[in-house]
Design an enzyme around this catalytic site. Structure first.
Site, short mmCIF file in Angstrom:
data_model
loop_
_atom_site.label_atom_id
_atom_site.label_comp_id
_atom_site.label_asym_id
_atom_site.label_seq_id
_atom_site.Cartn_x
_atom_site.Cartn_y
_atom_site.Cartn_z
N SER A 140 -19.01 20.92 -71.22
CA SER A 140 -17.76 20.19 -71.01
C SER A 140 -16.92 20.26 -72.27
CB SER A 140 -18.05 18.72 -70.66
OG SER A 140 -16.86 17.95 -70.69
N TYR A 153 -21.80 10.41 -71.99
CA TYR A 153 -21.59 11.75 -71.44
C TYR A 153 -21.15 12.72 -72.54
CZ TYR A 153 -19.45 15.45 -68.57
OH TYR A 153 -19.09 16.65 -68.01
#
Length: 261
Positions: A140, A153
């Site tokens: 990501s 995250y």
């Protein structure tokens, strides 16, 4: 462009929807056989199973046993040529760091990081036995663009990128290439479903989900989300022979969402 993946055996984690499903479909379309791991099967995967191009394995990748079952199924098929570590999830933390419990951290680490560590560790002996192969991690932009409201995250994706680089250094001379794809916002149910990220941010801010999406894409150069198919196309390139000397790389696909180098 012919990726030359016919008859290759590919393992994809988190394969039932979103990016994982798009990658599974793309690999199957090239003639590869996909060992698709997820907690639940879907109509789309069942269609690929019926065509003989996918074997679905019900597995909770956040546990120690899930990756073992998935790789064992691939070994039964004959081995592994490609591993795509895609399993992951994000939970917005609108009350900030102090609201994130130890259990929250452990759950995020287990799914977003340890699932890939365990699956990779199980797969490497089989890749070595085949003379090499390709491992692709779906990371990501938040690995290098951390946000306070997805603190766990962001941290796990940074760890994933670090791990991938280490593995690339250890096994490059054995013919195993290891790369990371770092998407920005992608038009999948994770973002756009009724209970997706856009809806959750909307509920917290008083905006609508469409307004949240508009504000996100306004920050990108292309003015739109990446599609799951575009991520899948990049994964196919990294899996195939046309990227034969690319390893240890982190390739961002975000429409210019990250504005720094």
């Amino acid at each position: 462009m012919d990726t030359n993946l016919t008859d290759k055996i590919a393992v994809v984690t988190g394969a039932s929807k979103g990016i994982g499903l798009a990658i599974s479909q793309a690999l199957a379309a090239t003639g590869a056989h996909v060992i698709a791991g997820a907690r639940h099967n879907t109509d789309e995967l069942q269609a690929l199973e019926a065509a003989g191009s996918v074997t679905f394995i019900a597995a909770d990748l956040s546990t120690a046993e899930g990756p073992k079952a998935l790789i064992a199924a691939a070994a039964e098929r004959g081995g592994i040529d490609i591993l795509v570590n895609n399993a992951g999830s994000v939970t917005p933390r609108f009350d900030g760091l102090l609201s994130v419990t130890d259990d929250d951290w452990l759950a995020s680490v287990a799914l977003n990081f340890l699932s890939a560590v365990r699956t990779t560790r199980e797969a490497i002996p089989h890749l070595l036995a085949r003379g090499g192969g390709s491992i692709v991690f779906i990371g990501s932009v938040n690995a290098t663009l951390p946000e306070w409201n997805i603190v766990d995250y962001s941290a796990t994706k940074a760890a994933l990128a670090n791990f991938a680089k280490s593995v690339s250094k250890e096994f490059g001379r054995n013919g195993i290439r290891v790369n990371t794809i770092s998407p920005g916002p992608v038009a999948t149910p994770l973002w756009l479903a009724e209970d997706g990220i856009a809806a959750q941010f909307a509920a917290a801010s008083g905006a609508t989900a469409d307004q949240v999406v508009d504000s996100v894409v306004a920050g990108s150069a292309t003015g739109r989300f990446t599609t799951a198919q575009e991520v899948a196309d990049l994964a196919l390139f990294l899996a195939g022979e046309h990227s034969a000397n690319i390893t240890g790389s982190d390739i961002r696909i975000d429409g210019g969402y990250v504005t720094t180098l």
